[in-house]
Design a protein around this motif. Structure first.
Motif, PDB file in Angstrom:
ATOM      1  N   UNK A 158      18.664   3.629  25.528  1.00  7.78           N
ATOM      2  CA  UNK A 158      19.433   4.270  24.452  1.00  7.78           C
ATOM      3  C   UNK A 158      20.291   3.277  23.682  1.00  7.78           C
ATOM      4  N   UNK A 159      20.842   2.272  24.360  1.00  8.96           N
ATOM      5  CA  UNK A 159      21.696   1.301  23.672  1.00  8.96           C
ATOM      6  C   UNK A 159      20.898   0.560  22.606  1.00  8.96           C
ATOM      7  N   UNK A 160      19.719   0.061  22.972  1.00  5.00           N
ATOM      8  CA  UNK A 160      18.888  -0.638  21.993  1.00  5.00           C
ATOM      9  C   UNK A 160      18.431   0.308  20.886  1.00  5.00           C
ATOM     10  N   UNK A 161      18.129   1.547  21.238  1.00  5.34           N
ATOM     11  CA  UNK A 161      17.704   2.519  20.226  1.00  5.34           C
ATOM     12  C   UNK A 161      18.810   2.715  19.195  1.00  5.34           C
ATOM     13  N   UNK A 162      20.032   2.930  19.671  1.00  5.14           N
ATOM     14  CA  UNK A 162      21.169   3.133  18.766  1.00  5.14           C
ATOM     15  C   UNK A 162      21.418   1.885  17.929  1.00  5.14           C
ATOM     16  N   UNK A 163      21.451   0.727  18.576  1.00  3.40           N
ATOM     17  CA  UNK A 163      21.728  -0.522  17.866  1.00  3.40           C
ATOM     18  C   UNK A 163      20.661  -0.797  16.805  1.00  3.40           C
ATOM     19  N   UNK A 164      19.406  -0.627  17.164  1.00  2.00           N
ATOM     20  CA  UNK A 164      18.337  -0.900  16.204  1.00  2.00           C
ATOM     21  C   UNK A 164      18.394   0.076  15.024  1.00  2.00           C
ATOM     22  N   UNK A 165      18.691   1.329  15.297  1.00  2.00           N
ATOM     23  CA  UNK A 165      18.791   2.329  14.228  1.00  2.00           C
ATOM     24  C   UNK A 165      19.903   1.969  13.254  1.00  2.00           C
ATOM     25  N   UNK A 166      21.056   1.569  13.791  1.00  2.00           N
ATOM     26  CA  UNK A 166      22.175   1.160  12.928  1.00  2.00           C
ATOM     27  C   UNK A 166      21.770  -0.057  12.093  1.00  2.00           C
ATOM     28  N   UNK A 167      21.170  -1.053  12.728  1.00  2.00           N
ATOM     29  CA  UNK A 167      20.766  -2.265  12.000  1.00  2.00           C
ATOM     30  C   UNK A 167      19.718  -1.947  10.926  1.00  2.00           C
TER      31      UNK A 167
END
Length: 183
Positions: A32-41
């Motif tokens: 989930x952390x990578x999913x959230x970070x990638x979505x924001x980026x």
């Protein structure tokens, strides 16, 4: 979150102008952390009109996972998160740890800072250093791990461990293995 990323040198314009890729590393439970970070980026890149093909070539995601049995039926997070299709296959990789080591680092060891879920992104206190026994112990553990990683015997074990990883077929992991070889 964009302010925090910009302060860390991860604004889209910074990423687009990097010479070398930026590797984001996390102890991964579900991704989930990578999913959230990638979505924001990804959204920020679109809003800023930076060239996505350039930025995507500068991003790497390395998940540290708990080791499981290797088989075609093994669940691999990068195969189940749609955002990973935004990147070249080699840009999203896992390195597995023995389960007991993963749980020690993920569940039992103190952390240098509290979790940073979206509801904390506007919390002004996240910019201040975290003090106390837990963060101090976590930093001491990090320093000890780095120092251990500089010893010949640990580096030799790391190279042996890497060479048994399925991801060792990837050039970036072989390159890292060569850099770790004791001199």
């Amino acid at each position: 979150m964009r302010e925090h990323l910009a302060a860390a040198g991860m604004a889209p314009c910074d990423l687009a102008r990097r010479r070398r890729p930026l590797a984001l590393v996390d102890l991964v439970w579900a991704g989930r952390t990578f999913t959230t970070l990638h979505t924001v980026l990804r959204n920020w890149v679109e809003d800023s009109r930076e060239p996505w093909p350039v930025v995507r070539s500068r991003l790497r995601y390395l998940g540290i996972t708990a080791r499981t049995e290797t088989s075609p039926k093994t669940w691999r997070r990068q195969q189940h998160h749609p955002w990973t299709g935004d990147l070249p296959a080699r840009a999203v990789q896992n390195v597995s740890l023995d389960r007991s080591m993963w749980h020690l680092l993920g569940d039992r060891e103190p952390k240098t800072a509290p979790s940073f879920p979206p509801q904390r992104w506007h919390d002004d206190t996240v910019s201040a250093p975290v003090r106390g026994e837990g963060p101090t112990r976590a930093l001491a553990t990090a320093v000890a791990l780095v120092e251990a990683g500089r010893t010949r015997s640990v580096r030799q074990r790391l190279v042996r461990t890497f060479s048994s990883e399925p991801a060792f077929a990837e050039p970036w992991l072989r390159s890292l293995s060569h850099e770790l070889r004791p001199r």
